[in-house]
Design a protein around this motif. Sequence first.
Motif, mmCIF file in Angstrom:
data_model
loop_
_atom_site.group_PDB
_atom_site.id
_atom_site.type_symbol
_atom_site.label_atom_id
_atom_site.label_comp_id
_atom_site.label_asym_id
_atom_site.label_seq_id
_atom_site.Cartn_x
_atom_site.Cartn_y
_atom_site.Cartn_z
ATOM 1 N N ASN A 76 -2.088 -5.221 2.489
ATOM 2 C CA ASN A 76 -3.555 -6.232 2.504
ATOM 3 C C ASN A 76 -3.356 -6.357 4.407
ATOM 4 O OD1 ASN A 76 -4.270 -5.937 0.243
ATOM 5 N ND2 ASN A 76 -3.911 -7.589 -0.588
ATOM 6 N N ALA A 77 -2.989 -7.519 4.879
ATOM 7 C CA ALA A 77 -1.967 -7.826 6.432
ATOM 8 C C ALA A 77 -2.364 -6.410 6.935
ATOM 9 C CB ALA A 77 -0.712 -8.520 5.858
ATOM 10 N N GLY A 78 -1.926 -5.558 6.511
ATOM 11 C CA GLY A 78 -2.028 -4.860 7.631
ATOM 12 C C GLY A 78 -3.190 -3.978 7.991
ATOM 13 N N ILE A 79 -4.149 -3.781 6.945
ATOM 14 C CA ILE A 79 -5.641 -3.420 6.370
ATOM 15 C C ILE A 79 -6.044 -4.182 7.578
ATOM 16 C CG2 ILE A 79 -7.417 -3.069 5.028
ATOM 17 C CD1 ILE A 79 -5.328 -2.149 2.762
ATOM 18 N N VAL A 80 -5.856 -5.479 6.963
ATOM 19 C CA VAL A 80 -6.705 -6.821 8.079
ATOM 20 C C VAL A 80 -7.040 -6.517 9.510
ATOM 21 C CG1 VAL A 80 -7.280 -8.924 8.277
ATOM 22 C CG2 VAL A 80 -7.514 -8.176 6.349
ATOM 23 N N ARG A 81 -5.258 -6.168 9.985
ATOM 24 C CA ARG A 81 -5.285 -6.317 11.244
ATOM 25 C C ARG A 81 -5.452 -5.258 12.073
ATOM 26 N NH1 ARG A 81 0.329 -7.443 10.024
ATOM 27 N NH2 ARG A 81 0.792 -5.371 10.016
ATOM 28 N N LEU A 82 -5.818 -4.040 11.521
ATOM 29 C CA LEU A 82 -5.883 -2.276 11.431
ATOM 30 C C LEU A 82 -7.885 -2.311 11.239
ATOM 31 C CD1 LEU A 82 -6.298 0.127 12.011
ATOM 32 C CD2 LEU A 82 -6.364 0.985 9.687
ATOM 33 N N LEU A 83 -8.251 -3.187 10.685
ATOM 34 C CA LEU A 83 -9.930 -3.577 10.651
ATOM 35 C C LEU A 83 -10.393 -4.533 11.711
ATOM 36 C CD1 LEU A 83 -10.283 -3.543 7.482
ATOM 37 C CD2 LEU A 83 -10.988 -1.741 8.651
ATOM 38 N N THR A 84 -9.511 -5.527 11.940
ATOM 39 C CA THR A 84 -9.644 -6.414 12.974
ATOM 40 C C THR A 84 -9.792 -5.740 14.349
ATOM 41 O OG1 THR A 84 -7.914 -7.432 13.117
ATOM 42 C CG2 THR A 84 -9.671 -8.676 11.752
ATOM 43 N N SER A 85 -8.840 -4.452 14.682
ATOM 44 C CA SER A 85 -8.531 -4.592 15.808
ATOM 45 C C SER A 85 -9.385 -3.443 16.685
ATOM 46 C CB SER A 85 -6.971 -3.513 16.370
ATOM 47 O OG SER A 85 -7.861 -2.473 15.204
ATOM 48 N N GLY A 86 -10.811 -3.133 15.946
ATOM 49 C CA GLY A 86 -11.751 -2.673 15.940
ATOM 50 C C GLY A 86 -11.066 -1.123 15.373
#
Length: 59
Positions: free
Chosen positions: A12-22
């Motif tokens: 989950n944390a990696g997915i959130v980071r990926l999404l917030t990076s654009g």
Amino acid sequence: MRGQWRASRTANAGIVRLLTSGAPDLAPERGRSFPRDAVDDAVTHAGPFDRAALTPRTG
């Protein structure tokens, strides 16, 4: 965050980071909220680019 995920809890944390990076293009994604008692409508609506979210009752 709560809900059903297709990845492990630690992902989950990696997915959130990926999404917030654009990095991923989310322009084709469309989301719509449905009240909990409209679950059948939500399931019918959901598709490859049509996301559905059930919302809790208020009050």
